[in-house]
Enzyme design. Structure first.
Site, PDB file in Angstrom:
ATOM      1  CG  ASP A   1     -28.857  -6.235  55.501  1.00 27.27           C
ATOM      2  OD1 ASP A   1     -28.395  -6.556  54.369  1.00 27.27           O
ATOM      3  OD2 ASP A   1     -30.225  -6.226  55.532  1.00 27.27           O
TER       4      ASP A   1
ATOM      5  CE1 TYR B   1     -24.787 -13.881  50.939  1.00 24.41           C
ATOM      6  CE2 TYR B   1     -23.711 -14.552  52.991  1.00 24.41           C
ATOM      7  CZ  TYR B   1     -23.979 -13.931  52.139  1.00 24.41           C
ATOM      8  OH  TYR B   1     -22.330 -14.241  51.600  1.00 24.41           O
TER       9      TYR B   1
ATOM     10  CG  PHE C   1     -19.577 -10.866  51.363  1.00 24.97           C
ATOM     11  CD1 PHE C   1     -20.516 -10.623  50.743  1.00 24.97           C
ATOM     12  CD2 PHE C   1     -18.991  -9.237  52.439  1.00 24.97           C
ATOM     13  CE1 PHE C   1     -20.533  -9.087  49.830  1.00 24.97           C
ATOM     14  CE2 PHE C   1     -18.950  -7.815  51.109  1.00 24.97           C
ATOM     15  CZ  PHE C   1     -19.719  -8.106  50.382  1.00 24.97           C
TER      16      PHE C   1
END
Length: 232
Positions: free
Chosen positions: A72, A74, A85
């Site tokens: 999911d 940040y 990412f």
């Protein structure tokens, strides 16, 4: 697209054409209701709503060459911008992304980029897809089980059905289970499927470091007549 009150998230046309029927299904109606409740309660949701489908906006369906599946977004302020990412320019790369850059350096012998914005990958055909596309501030996995998983399953199904070989990159148990769920139990496929532990500091030393996925992806792309990815 998805609308919650006055908030709207749009996606690129080739994806909207294929995913439009999903928005009429019960899981997406349930998701819209859940998000409306979150906003009504004053919850801070990441990424900002116009960026929810950012991965689909930067990598059209026919342009996809590589699929990297995250979990999911940040959950810290300013970090999530709809690409798994990745963080916006000017935001310090989180630990998992730092480990990804370390593996790129070890694998390819190139210096990591000076920032954590992976939009350069997305524009080359790397779909940076999270399993869940929103999250509550400070609460990882807070939007799991609300309908996003079925929606992103459909995205992976559509890509897995393509005749052109793609590279699916599965880091961690969550990503592997998602692939197995939508690919008939992970049966033999014409796609390249790469698996490794998640790049998180908790698991990177259990096999992510040394996986050499980036060179393997580029070798595969060249073998099927595709241009390799510039990972810098």
């Amino acid at each position: 697209m998805i609308e919650v009150g006055e908030k709207e998230a749009k996606m690129e046309a080739s994806w909207l054409e294929r995913l439009l029927p999903e928005f009429q299904k019960p899981h997406m109606r349930r998701l819209e209701g859940f998000l409306a409740q979150e906003f009504k309660a004053g919850k801070t949701i990441y990424p900002s709503f116009p960026l929810v489908f950012n991965a689909l906006c930067h990598t059209p369906f026919d342009a996809v060459k590589v699929v990297i599946i995250g979990q999911d977004p940040y959950h810290g302020p300013g970090q999530a911008h709809g690409l798994c990412f990745s963080v916006p320019q000017g935001v310090l790369p989180p630990p998992s992304l730092i480990n990804i850059f370390k593996e790129i350096t070890a694998d390819l012998g190139i210096s990591p980029p000076s920032h954590g914005n992976l939009i350069h990958w997305a524009r080359q055909g790397v779909l940076l897809l999270n399993a869940t596309l929103t999250v509550r501030d400070g609460e990882p996995r807070s939007h799991y089980g609300q309908g996003w998983e079925e929606f992103t399953d459909r995205i992976v199904q559509l890509l897995a059905a393509r005749k052109e070989p793609l590279a699916f990159v599965l880091w961690g148990k969550s990503a592997l289970e998602k692939w197995q769920h939508v690919s008939a139990g992970g049966q033999k496929t014409h796609h390249l499927v790469l698996t490794a532990p998640h790049p998180s500091p908790l698991s990177a030393y259990a096999g992510f470091f040394g996986c050499r996925h980036f060179s393997k992806i580029n070798a595969f792309l060249q073998s099927v007549g595709q241009k390799p990815i510039d990972w810098v």
